[in-house]
Design an enzyme around this catalytic site. Sequence first.
Site, PDB file in Angstrom:
ATOM      1  N   TYR A 163      34.560 -42.487  30.821  1.00  0.00           N
ATOM      2  CA  TYR A 163      34.652 -41.232  30.116  1.00  0.00           C
ATOM      3  C   TYR A 163      33.252 -40.689  30.161  1.00  0.00           C
ATOM      4  O   TYR A 163      32.685 -39.304  30.541  1.00  0.00           O
ATOM      5  CB  TYR A 163      35.478 -40.810  29.066  1.00  0.00           C
ATOM      6  CG  TYR A 163      35.693 -39.584  28.542  1.00  0.00           C
ATOM      7  CD1 TYR A 163      36.464 -38.693  29.100  1.00  0.00           C
ATOM      8  CD2 TYR A 163      34.768 -39.097  27.490  1.00  0.00           C
ATOM      9  CE1 TYR A 163      36.427 -37.132  28.348  1.00  0.00           C
ATOM     10  CE2 TYR A 163      35.093 -37.908  26.888  1.00  0.00           C
ATOM     11  CZ  TYR A 163      35.844 -37.048  27.549  1.00  0.00           C
ATOM     12  OH  TYR A 163      35.840 -35.820  26.945  1.00  0.00           O
ATOM     13  N   LYS A 167      31.060 -37.538  31.754  1.00  0.00           N
ATOM     14  CA  LYS A 167      30.364 -36.188  31.318  1.00  0.00           C
ATOM     15  C   LYS A 167      29.046 -36.174  31.565  1.00  0.00           C
ATOM     16  O   LYS A 167      28.496 -35.140  31.461  1.00  0.00           O
ATOM     17  CB  LYS A 167      30.808 -36.319  29.891  1.00  0.00           C
ATOM     18  CG  LYS A 167      32.530 -35.766  29.359  1.00  0.00           C
ATOM     19  CD  LYS A 167      32.954 -34.663  30.320  1.00  0.00           C
ATOM     20  CE  LYS A 167      34.397 -34.485  29.724  1.00  0.00           C
ATOM     21  NZ  LYS A 167      34.959 -33.131  30.446  1.00  0.00           N
TER      22      LYS A 167
HETATM   23  N1  LIG Z   1      39.696 -33.087  22.421  1.00  0.00           N
HETATM   24  C1  LIG Z   1      38.671 -33.625  22.297  1.00  0.00           C
HETATM   25  O1  LIG Z   1      38.500 -33.926  21.178  1.00  0.00           O
HETATM   26  C2  LIG Z   1      37.570 -33.413  23.449  1.00  0.00           C
HETATM   27  C3  LIG Z   1      36.208 -33.675  22.812  1.00  0.00           C
HETATM   28  C4  LIG Z   1      35.225 -33.375  23.890  1.00  0.00           C
HETATM   29  C5  LIG Z   1      35.544 -33.022  25.230  1.00  0.00           C
HETATM   30  N2  LIG Z   1      36.898 -32.510  25.544  1.00  0.00           N
HETATM   31  C6  LIG Z   1      37.144 -31.750  26.892  1.00  0.00           C
HETATM   32  O2  LIG Z   1      37.940 -30.942  26.630  1.00  0.00           O
HETATM   33  C7  LIG Z   1      38.798 -30.611  27.875  1.00  0.00           C
HETATM   34  C8  LIG Z   1      39.965 -30.372  27.543  1.00  0.00           C
HETATM   35  O3  LIG Z   1      40.866 -31.431  27.170  1.00  0.00           O
HETATM   36  P1  LIG Z   1      41.801 -31.781  26.087  1.00  0.00           P
HETATM   37  O4  LIG Z   1      41.008 -32.376  24.914  1.00  0.00           O
HETATM   38  O5  LIG Z   1      42.132 -30.250  25.623  1.00  0.00           O
HETATM   39  O6  LIG Z   1      42.760 -32.835  26.639  1.00  0.00           O
HETATM   40  P2  LIG Z   1      44.354 -32.342  26.960  1.00  0.00           P
HETATM   41  O7  LIG Z   1      45.345 -31.761  26.051  1.00  0.00           O
HETATM   42  O8  LIG Z   1      44.644 -33.542  27.685  1.00  0.00           O
HETATM   43  O9  LIG Z   1      44.127 -31.199  28.204  1.00  0.00           O
HETATM   44  C9  LIG Z   1      43.709 -31.568  29.601  1.00  0.00           C
HETATM   45  C10 LIG Z   1      44.453 -30.252  30.329  1.00  0.00           C
HETATM   46  O10 LIG Z   1      43.487 -30.879  31.561  1.00  0.00           O
HETATM   47  C11 LIG Z   1      44.672 -30.762  32.522  1.00  0.00           C
HETATM   48  N3  LIG Z   1      44.241 -31.470  33.683  1.00  0.00           N
HETATM   49  C12 LIG Z   1      44.413 -32.751  33.871  1.00  0.00           C
HETATM   50  N4  LIG Z   1      43.865 -33.021  35.163  1.00  0.00           N
HETATM   51  C13 LIG Z   1      44.187 -31.980  35.901  1.00  0.00           C
HETATM   52  C14 LIG Z   1      44.230 -31.686  37.329  1.00  0.00           C
HETATM   53  N5  LIG Z   1      43.934 -32.743  38.344  1.00  0.00           N
HETATM   54  N6  LIG Z   1      44.276 -30.266  37.676  1.00  0.00           N
HETATM   55  C15 LIG Z   1      44.446 -29.366  36.855  1.00  0.00           C
HETATM   56  N7  LIG Z   1      44.555 -29.588  35.299  1.00  0.00           N
HETATM   57  C16 LIG Z   1      44.453 -30.942  35.186  1.00  0.00           C
HETATM   58  C17 LIG Z   1      45.910 -31.120  31.742  1.00  0.00           C
HETATM   59  O11 LIG Z   1      46.955 -30.704  32.292  1.00  0.00           O
HETATM   60  P3  LIG Z   1      48.224 -31.594  32.414  1.00  0.00           P
HETATM   61  O12 LIG Z   1      48.959 -31.203  30.974  1.00  0.00           O
HETATM   62  O13 LIG Z   1      49.063 -31.521  33.610  1.00  0.00           O
HETATM   63  O14 LIG Z   1      47.922 -33.198  32.146  1.00  0.00           O
HETATM   64  C18 LIG Z   1      45.539 -30.476  30.651  1.00  0.00           C
HETATM   65  O15 LIG Z   1      45.996 -29.106  30.587  1.00  0.00           O
HETATM   66  C19 LIG Z   1      38.355 -31.913  28.711  1.00  0.00           C
HETATM   67  O16 LIG Z   1      37.341 -31.759  29.838  1.00  0.00           O
HETATM   68  C20 LIG Z   1      37.934 -32.823  27.863  1.00  0.00           C
HETATM   69  O17 LIG Z   1      37.085 -34.020  28.311  1.00  0.00           O
HETATM   70  C21 LIG Z   1      37.933 -32.805  24.685  1.00  0.00           C
END
Ligand SMILES: NC(=O)c1ccc[n+]([C@@H]2O[C@H](COP(=O)([O-])OP(=O)(O)OC[C@H]3O[C@@H](n4cnc5c(N)ncnc54)[C@H](OP(=O)(O)O)[C@@H]3O)[C@@H](O)[C@H]2O)c1
Length: 247
Positions: A163, A167
């Site tokens: 991961y 990034k």
């Molecule tokens: N949460 C944290 O602590 C954190 C920290 C740093 C960075 N981030 C970044 O924040 C972003 C959002 O992640 P999140 O934390 O909110 O996680 P999350 O709740 O798992 O949300 C991820 C989203 O991406 C969608 N997704 C995954 N694969 C996809 C695809 N092939 N096409 C379209 N949509 C897709 C998922 O859809 P489905 O529901 O259909 O799977 C979901 O809507 C990511 O880039 C992650 O790396 C998060």
Amino acid sequence: MSQQTIILITGANSGVGYATAQILAEHPNHHVILACRDPQKGQKALSELQSKSLKGTLSLLQLDVEDDTSITQAVHTVDEQHNRLDVLISNAGSAAPNSSGRARLNQIFSTNVIGATLVSEAFIPLLLKSEKPYLIQVSSGLGSMKMATDPSSVMYAAPWDEYRASKAALNMITVQMHKRLQSHVRVFAFCPGLVRSNLRGEDEAAVSAYGRAGDPLESGRGILGIVLGERDGEAGGFVNKDGSFPW
Ligand SMILES: NC(=O)c1ccc[n+]([C@@H]2O[C@H](COP(=O)([O-])OP(=O)(O)OC[C@H]3O[C@@H](n4cnc5c(N)ncnc54)[C@H](OP(=O)(O)O)[C@@H]3O)[C@@H](O)[C@H]2O)c1
């Protein structure tokens, strides 16, 4: 009323994407397009957000960032409906918590690097039709090479090698896009912070990172500041809601 700001968020049905959609749609001038790969999850998110009586408007779009046909169709739909895009929030991401080895690497890079890059490239022509466009890549402080190699950084000891590498790669794509587009598009890498989401898995321990994760609405407020133009001087940078990160 002045012209609406057209905002598209990938992965908008969950976590950071959903919370950002809520924050951005609180503004009467914003139209937020929830771009989701699963139409049922997307419809559920849309219905929930609409029940909150937000002042902006919302719509749903099918978009799987790993599917070229889906990307092409999504661009076509936004072009037909709006003839431009003002803000692209490339947020969809994966940490593939339930897989390992090659499958894990493929999943993570397919979504976080290849998907994010191809979606961004595909929407650039519509961003170039906007008077003041923004391209925000949702990255992670875990992708910072500087913090990964600094023993005094809180990011130093974190695992998640695949991961983190994805990034770091996305950060390089962001830098390259900024250099190419900076005369017209404000390009940012944004770290949402450690917040509640399904990224680490769907049980409560994973969602909350064992109680350490914050509220993704705070991430949304950070992105709102960029969209409102409050961070224009930091375009081309790697930022979070409070400041900046080293690449
Ligand atoms: N949460 C944290 O602590 C954190 C920290 C740093 C960075 N981030 C970044 O924040 C972003 C959002 O992640 P999140 O934390 O909110 O996680 P999350 O709740 O798992 O949300 C991820 C989203 O991406 C969608 N997704 C995954 N694969 C996809 C695809 N092939 N096409 C379209 N949509 C897709 C998922 O859809 P489905 O529901 O259909 O799977 C979901 O809507 C990511 O880039 C992650 O790396 C998060």
